[in-house]
Design a protein around this motif. Structure first.
Motif, PDB file in Angstrom:
ATOM      1  N   LYS A   2       6.761   0.825  -4.049  1.00 24.25           N
ATOM      2  CA  LYS A   2       6.753   0.571  -2.614  1.00 24.25           C
ATOM      3  C   LYS A   2       6.163  -0.796  -2.308  1.00 24.25           C
ATOM      4  O   LYS A   2       6.603  -1.484  -1.402  1.00 24.25           O
ATOM      5  CB  LYS A   2       5.943   1.666  -1.903  1.00 24.25           C
ATOM      6  CG  LYS A   2       6.812   2.751  -1.312  1.00 24.25           C
ATOM      7  CD  LYS A   2       5.955   3.823  -0.649  1.00 24.25           C
ATOM      8  CE  LYS A   2       5.767   3.570   0.829  1.00 24.25           C
ATOM      9  NZ  LYS A   2       4.848   4.544   1.445  1.00 24.25           N
ATOM     10  N   PHE A   3       5.118  -1.147  -3.116  1.00 24.10           N
ATOM     11  CA  PHE A   3       4.455  -2.424  -2.873  1.00 24.10           C
ATOM     12  C   PHE A   3       5.403  -3.586  -3.164  1.00 24.10           C
ATOM     13  O   PHE A   3       5.468  -4.557  -2.414  1.00 24.10           O
ATOM     14  CB  PHE A   3       3.186  -2.529  -3.727  1.00 24.10           C
ATOM     15  CG  PHE A   3       2.433  -3.800  -3.514  1.00 24.10           C
ATOM     16  CD1 PHE A   3       1.934  -4.123  -2.255  1.00 24.10           C
ATOM     17  CD2 PHE A   3       2.227  -4.692  -4.555  1.00 24.10           C
ATOM     18  CE1 PHE A   3       1.248  -5.301  -2.041  1.00 24.10           C
ATOM     19  CE2 PHE A   3       1.533  -5.869  -4.346  1.00 24.10           C
ATOM     20  CZ  PHE A   3       1.044  -6.173  -3.087  1.00 24.10           C
ATOM     21  N   PHE A   6       7.643  -4.017  -0.335  1.00 21.29           N
ATOM     22  CA  PHE A   6       6.919  -4.654   0.770  1.00 21.29           C
ATOM     23  C   PHE A   6       6.849  -6.164   0.565  1.00 21.29           C
ATOM     24  O   PHE A   6       7.124  -6.948   1.472  1.00 21.29           O
ATOM     25  CB  PHE A   6       5.508  -4.061   0.877  1.00 21.29           C
ATOM     26  CG  PHE A   6       4.648  -4.711   1.906  1.00 21.29           C
ATOM     27  CD1 PHE A   6       4.686  -4.293   3.229  1.00 21.29           C
ATOM     28  CD2 PHE A   6       3.779  -5.738   1.558  1.00 21.29           C
ATOM     29  CE1 PHE A   6       3.898  -4.889   4.187  1.00 21.29           C
ATOM     30  CE2 PHE A   6       2.984  -6.344   2.512  1.00 21.29           C
ATOM     31  CZ  PHE A   6       3.050  -5.918   3.829  1.00 21.29           C
ATOM     32  N   ASN A 175      -3.209   0.189   6.653  1.00 21.66           N
ATOM     33  CA  ASN A 175      -1.969  -0.004   5.911  1.00 21.66           C
ATOM     34  C   ASN A 175      -2.285  -0.609   4.531  1.00 21.66           C
ATOM     35  O   ASN A 175      -2.707  -1.754   4.424  1.00 21.66           O
ATOM     36  CB  ASN A 175      -1.050  -0.935   6.712  1.00 21.66           C
ATOM     37  CG  ASN A 175       0.297  -1.094   6.058  1.00 21.66           C
ATOM     38  OD1 ASN A 175       0.410  -1.083   4.832  1.00 21.66           O
ATOM     39  ND2 ASN A 175       1.329  -1.239   6.877  1.00 21.66           N
ATOM     40  N   GLN A 177      -0.397  -1.494   2.063  1.00 28.98           N
ATOM     41  CA  GLN A 177       0.427  -2.607   1.579  1.00 28.98           C
ATOM     42  C   GLN A 177      -0.157  -3.948   2.021  1.00 28.98           C
ATOM     43  O   GLN A 177      -0.231  -4.889   1.255  1.00 28.98           O
ATOM     44  CB  GLN A 177       1.859  -2.483   2.092  1.00 28.98           C
ATOM     45  CG  GLN A 177       2.450  -1.091   2.003  1.00 28.98           C
ATOM     46  CD  GLN A 177       2.654  -0.645   0.571  1.00 28.98           C
ATOM     47  OE1 GLN A 177       2.477  -1.421  -0.350  1.00 28.98           O
ATOM     48  NE2 GLN A 177       3.001   0.610   0.390  1.00 28.98           N
ATOM     49  N   TYR A 178      -0.559  -4.003   3.318  1.00 24.42           N
ATOM     50  CA  TYR A 178      -1.122  -5.239   3.832  1.00 24.42           C
ATOM     51  C   TYR A 178      -2.428  -5.587   3.110  1.00 24.42           C
ATOM     52  O   TYR A 178      -2.683  -6.742   2.794  1.00 24.42           O
ATOM     53  CB  TYR A 178      -1.368  -5.131   5.344  1.00 24.42           C
ATOM     54  CG  TYR A 178      -0.185  -5.546   6.171  1.00 24.42           C
ATOM     55  CD1 TYR A 178       0.105  -6.890   6.345  1.00 24.42           C
ATOM     56  CD2 TYR A 178       0.643  -4.608   6.762  1.00 24.42           C
ATOM     57  CE1 TYR A 178       1.190  -7.293   7.102  1.00 24.42           C
ATOM     58  CE2 TYR A 178       1.740  -4.985   7.514  1.00 24.42           C
ATOM     59  CZ  TYR A 178       2.007  -6.332   7.688  1.00 24.42           C
ATOM     60  OH  TYR A 178       3.085  -6.726   8.423  1.00 24.42           O
TER      61      TYR A 178
END
Lengths: 214, 216
Positions: A2-3, A6, A175, A177-178
């Motif tokens: 997922k990263f 992103f 979040n 990912q951020y």
């Protein structure tokens, strides 16, 4: 996975943040050096003032970054300028301290020999004291740089941009990912810059001193 | 007024509690790792390098990453502070142990002391001044890093400061910041004084952890 997705989707923002981060660090560290190196040299000529000045700079250093940025926000508003002012202030101490100590700790044998062959104060500074003190000064610059990469992440709080912006967004919206996208590059940036300056530091030991050590 | 002073007092106590818990744990762990680094040289370099890398990671980044692992709260902050405090304490212990004069080490060995007896009876006591310096650096750093705890939901003086920033009130920021700076300066000067006394009475030699700055 997922990263990676992103990162793929947001690579332009990530790249911009990284570049802004490097820009902020570069300006602040250069600014800090420009203030700290001449002041450090001046202190070696006025040693009675060295104690109080270094203590003052040390006190500034103990003020938490969040507090200084808060002041800058109130006094100077948001954006890059207040961040650069605060970061430059933080960049001074390590360079100042190491410039002063580096020159003060030059062996008296060298300075007396220099004076003995009739060097002026300026000649002595440029061709004896600074070359011998250079590795110590660069070590101070390395410390400053590593600190400043770290403080710059905080500057995201006052809208200066940079990788900290991503971390702040991540913290505010929970979040992951951020957070990862800001934290990992900033950690790597600190490690890489620290490592590079470290290498430079080792190469800068003056040829004469190197020979004398062998 | 009284609501604010209660909040302040609570913030100071929490701040001190969090910092002392973290530095307490880091001291135990750091001395242990410093001893391991001294006994097993190859491993020692790896351990010191690892601690140095952790130290280089920006604090906001480290705390945010830890928050992903441990969630919001005081535990996360303490873990972060321990990680930052490890390097100075480990390095102090390791340098202290390595700087012991070979004569003293030989003498202890010659008396038939075991490895542990040497460690607790001779080596650690002689290294104490440098371990103390490491703890001092760790404490002063932790006081300032702990302010950021507010961002990951921990207590302490960071809360007062952060609310001051959000409401753009200089006085509120100062209310939280002044105690942090005073505590840091008090520890710095108080412990430096003890440090000088320790190094002067115990071992008249140059002090590798002071002057010029080498540690981060």
């Amino acid at each position: 996975m997922k990263f990676a997705e992103f990162v793929g989707k947001n690579h332009q923002i990530l790249l911009d943040s990284l570049l802004r981060h490097i820009e902020l660090v570069t300006i602040s560290v250069l600014g800090g050096m420009l203030l700290a190196i001449p002041l450090g040299i001046w202190l070696t000529r006025h040693r009675r003032l060295a104690g109080p000045v270094l203590a003052l700079a040390g006190t500034v250093q103990t003020i938490p970054g969040l507090v200084m940025l808060g002041f800058a926000l109130i006094l100077l508003g948001t954006g890059m300028l207040p961040a650069v002012v605060v970061l430059t202030l933080y960049a001074i101490l390590p360079v100042l301290r190491n410039t002063y100590l580096g020159i003060v700790e030059v062996d008296r044998g060298y300075t007396e020999a220099a004076r003995g062959i009739g060097m002026t104060d300026l000649q002595m500074l440029c061709s004896v004291e600074l070359p011998i003190a250079l590795p110590t000064i660069v070590s101070g610059i390395r410390l400053s740089t590593v600190y400043i990469v770290s403080w710059t992440t905080l500057a995201g709080m006052i809208g200066a941009g940079g990788l900290g912006d991503l971390i702040w967004t991540g913290l505010a919206t929970y979040n992951k990912q951020y957070i990862l996208a800001g934290a990992i590059p900033s950690a790597l940036l600190a490690l890489v810059l620290g490592g590079l300056i470290s290498l430079l530091e080792r190469r800068l030991v003056s040829a004469g001193v190197r020979r004398a050590r062998v | 007024m009284s609501a604010i002073s209660t909040e302040l007092l609570q913030g100071i106590l929490q701040h001190l509690l969090l910092v002392s818990a973290a530095v307490g744990i880091a001291t135990l762990l750091g001395v242990l790792l410093g001893v391991v680094a001294y006994w097993v040289r190859g491993l020692g370099n790896v351990l010191l390098l690892a601690a140095e890398i952790i130290q280089t990671i920006p604090s906001l980044a480290l705390l945010a990453l830890l928050m992903i692992l441990f969630g919001l709260g005081n535990t996360t902050l303490v873990v972060g502070l321990v990680l930052y405090a490890l390097l100075p304490i480990m390095r102090g212990t390791h340098t202290g142990l390595q700087n012991i004069s070979p004569h003293l080490r030989e003498a202890a060995r010659g008396m038939g002391m075991s490895r542990l007896q040497r460690l607790f009876g001779v080596e650690l006591p002689l290294s104490f001044p440098l371990i103390f310096s490491g703890v001092k650096i760790a404490l002063v750093n932790s006081l300032s890093v702990a302010v950021m705890g507010v961002l990951i939901g921990a207590g302490g003086l960071g809360g007062i400061i952060y609310r001051g920033i959000q409401s753009l009130q200089m006085q509120r920021i100062l209310l939280g910041a002044v105690p942090v700076v005073l505590m840091a300066l008090l520890l710095e000067y108080g412990m430096s004084f003890v440090e000088k006394w320790l190094t002067n009475t115990r071992r008249p030699q140059t002090h590798p952890l002071n002057s010029p700055e080498e540690t981060i």
